[in-house]
Design an enzyme around this catalytic site. Structure first.
Site, short mmCIF file in Angstrom:
data_model
loop_
_atom_site.label_atom_id
_atom_site.label_comp_id
_atom_site.label_asym_id
_atom_site.label_seq_id
_atom_site.Cartn_x
_atom_site.Cartn_y
_atom_site.Cartn_z
N ALA A 282 10.99 -12.46 -24.05
CA ALA A 282 11.84 -12.30 -22.87
C ALA A 282 11.78 -10.93 -22.21
O ALA A 282 11.84 -10.85 -20.98
CB ALA A 282 13.29 -12.62 -23.25
N PRO A 284 10.89 -7.52 -20.35
CA PRO A 284 12.11 -6.79 -19.97
C PRO A 284 13.17 -7.62 -19.25
O PRO A 284 14.21 -7.08 -18.89
CB PRO A 284 11.57 -5.70 -19.05
CG PRO A 284 10.39 -6.33 -18.40
CD PRO A 284 9.77 -7.20 -19.45
N GLY A 286 12.84 -10.14 -16.44
CA GLY A 286 12.75 -10.70 -15.10
C GLY A 286 12.83 -12.21 -15.09
O GLY A 286 13.56 -12.81 -14.28
N LYS A 287 12.12 -12.85 -16.00
CA LYS A 287 12.14 -14.31 -16.06
C LYS A 287 13.45 -14.81 -16.65
O LYS A 287 13.98 -15.86 -16.25
CB LYS A 287 10.94 -14.81 -16.86
CG LYS A 287 9.60 -14.46 -16.21
CD LYS A 287 8.43 -14.89 -17.07
CE LYS A 287 7.11 -14.47 -16.44
NZ LYS A 287 6.97 -13.00 -16.35
N ASP A 344 6.09 -16.94 -22.00
CA ASP A 344 5.20 -16.03 -21.29
C ASP A 344 4.56 -15.17 -22.36
O ASP A 344 5.14 -14.18 -22.81
CB ASP A 344 6.00 -15.19 -20.28
CG ASP A 344 5.10 -14.33 -19.42
OD1 ASP A 344 4.07 -14.84 -18.95
OD2 ASP A 344 5.43 -13.15 -19.22
N CYS A 397 -0.46 -13.27 -18.02
CA CYS A 397 -1.04 -12.52 -16.91
C CYS A 397 -2.50 -12.16 -17.17
O CYS A 397 -2.95 -11.07 -16.85
CB CYS A 397 -0.22 -11.27 -16.60
SG CYS A 397 0.05 -10.17 -18.01
#
Length: 470
Positions: A282, A284, A286-287, A344, A397
């Protein structure tokens, strides 16, 4: 705008630099320190750590635990160091090609430190508005006070003075030199074709964008901040828009900085209102903020307590909340399965080269293979955390399909109760080129071209929505 010894300005940034002063240890202790010397010394040391020891740049620029030479500088000199390093890393193959030609005979094995001194100086002469004489003088001073390089002080002076005289011709001569390493260029070309690979490389030289994810009313916030609304729904700020915390809406928690491509994974879920959702890597945050703003009851998981503290601070500013769990997600077993999971995953980060040019010099093909294996293990475990009929979004990414499409296909082949829920290009006008035939998202830094007053590009991202049979 020209940089002089006590006032420095990068071509794409408006921050001014004022070099610090103080006595040097060692041979120069009895002589006044030349303004800006410590900044150049720090830049050369950090560049060596990135290129020779594969040390990520962000960690060395951390003000609490980063490189000591960098931390001891004042704010203005630290900004100068960042400008030099980012410029040198973005143009490194061209700088090295020019230096190889100017030096002629290869430097001896023991002169690697000198190579970095020359690179730092060449980056200033070729690409930054630093007076050439200042860059040359400080590089020669670095050579003279370093016992390893003292015998090369005259060479340093001659090479850099010649570069100063001939820089226009050298810039022209190296325009065809790719700014990305050969191994990465070939990998991109094999996946995207040579033309697209060249555009991705060119994107490395463009100014980074500042994109905002807003809680609501993107058109209104774009009007207030002079930005524009992207096809992702993000608001892109104009170039040189000023300090982020000073902008309207920051203190009120109305938006947060998040690259437009990074905002896509959380938007692939179905309606999340009232659902239990886990964000498995999780920080920092943002999601996590996107999921919470969508009405989900979020469990934010990260194995770093310090990163979770940062996440909690970010959520507090945004007036959003989530349950936080410090744990290794590969071993995480909740008491109840989730309605939805966002993974992520850690990756090679090759999609973030616009912001983090050091990635190209700290990662290699072997890292991509190892990280693809890690992602596969994490995804296989994440599938076990979702209830029947639930959904999972996997993202990272990286630009490499071995960390995305190829790995996901392999996992799905072993899990017949899971399938891809394809993204419909009709739902994403302006991003049709980023959606694959299987309905997966694949953005690259060459997408979303620049518009008047706004830089172009997005991070390279892969994202796919998977659903479990009920």
């Amino acid at each position: 705008m020209v940089l002089n010894d006590d006032k420095h300005k990068n071509r794409t940034h408006s921050k001014r630099y004022r070099p610090g002063k103080g006595p040097l240890p060692g041979p120069a202790a009895n002589h006044p320190e030349k303004p800006g010397l410590r900044a150049r010394q720090a830049a050369a040391k950090i560049l060596a750590a990135v290129v020779d020891r594969k040390t990520p740049l962000d960690g060395m620029l951390d003000l609490e635990n980063g490189n000591p030479a960098y931390r001891q500088l004042n704010d203005a000199d630290r900004a100068l160091v960042r400008a030099i390093l980012n410029t040198a890393l973005r143009h490194l193959p061209r700088i090295e090609a020019i230096l190889d030609m100017l030096v002629g005979t290869p430097l001896p094995d023991g002169a690697r430190a000198l190579h970095h001194v020359l690179t730092v100086a060449a980056a200033q002469i070729l690409y930054l508005d630093v007076p050439d004489h200042s860059a040359v003088d400080l590089a020669v001073e670095q050579a003279q006070i370093d016992p390893r390089n003292r015998r090369f002080a005259s060479l340093t002076n001659a090479v850099l003075r010649r570069l100063s005289r001939e820089k226009a011709s050298h810039l022209t001569a190296t325009q065809a030199v790719s700014v990305i390493p050969a191994w990465f260029h070939e990998r991109l070309s094999a996946v995207y074709g040579r033309d697209h690979a060249a555009r991705i490389a060119d994107a490395l030289l463009e100014p980074s964008t500042v994109d905002l994810t807003v809680k609501s009313d993107p058109e209104g916030w774009a009007a207030r901040l002079g930005g524009l609304v992207l096809p992702t729904g993000s608001v892109r700020l104009p170039v040189a828009s000023g300090a982020i915390p000073a902008l309207e809406g920051f203190e009120a928690g109305e938006w947060w900085v998040q690259d437009a491509a990074a905002s896509l994974p959380a938007k692939l879920f179905s309606d999340l209102a009232g659902k239990r959702v886990a964000d498995l890597c999780a920080a920092p945050g943002g999601k996590t903020a996107q999921l919470a703003a969508a009405g989900a009851r979020v469990t934010a998981l990260d194995q770093s307590g310090n990163r979770l503290k940062r996440l909690i601070g970010n959520l507090d500013r945004l007036r959003l909340s989530a349950e936080t769990v410090e744990a290794n997600m590969a071993e995480y077993r909740p008491g109840e399965l989730f309605d939805a999971v966002l993974l992520d995953a850690p990756c090679s980060s090759t999609g973030t080269i616009r912001r983090h040019p050091d990635v190209l010099w700290t990662k290699g093909p072997e890292d991509i293979g190892k990280l693809a294996g890690l992602q596969e293990r994490l995804l296989r475990h994440a599938l076990t955390l979702v209830r029947p009929g639930g959904e999972l979004v996997f993202s990272n990414c990286s630009l490499d399909p071995s960390e995305g499409e190829d790995m996901v296909a392999r996992v799905l082949a072993d899990n017949p109760d899971w399938r891809i829920a394809p993204v419909d290009p009709a739902d994403w006008p302006g991003l049709e080129a980023a959606i694959s035939p299987r309905g997966e998202f694949r953005t690259t830094p060459a997408m979303l071209p620049a518009t008047l007053g706004h830089a172009g590009g997005v991070d390279g991202f892969y994202a796919v929505r998977l659903v479990r049979a009920g």
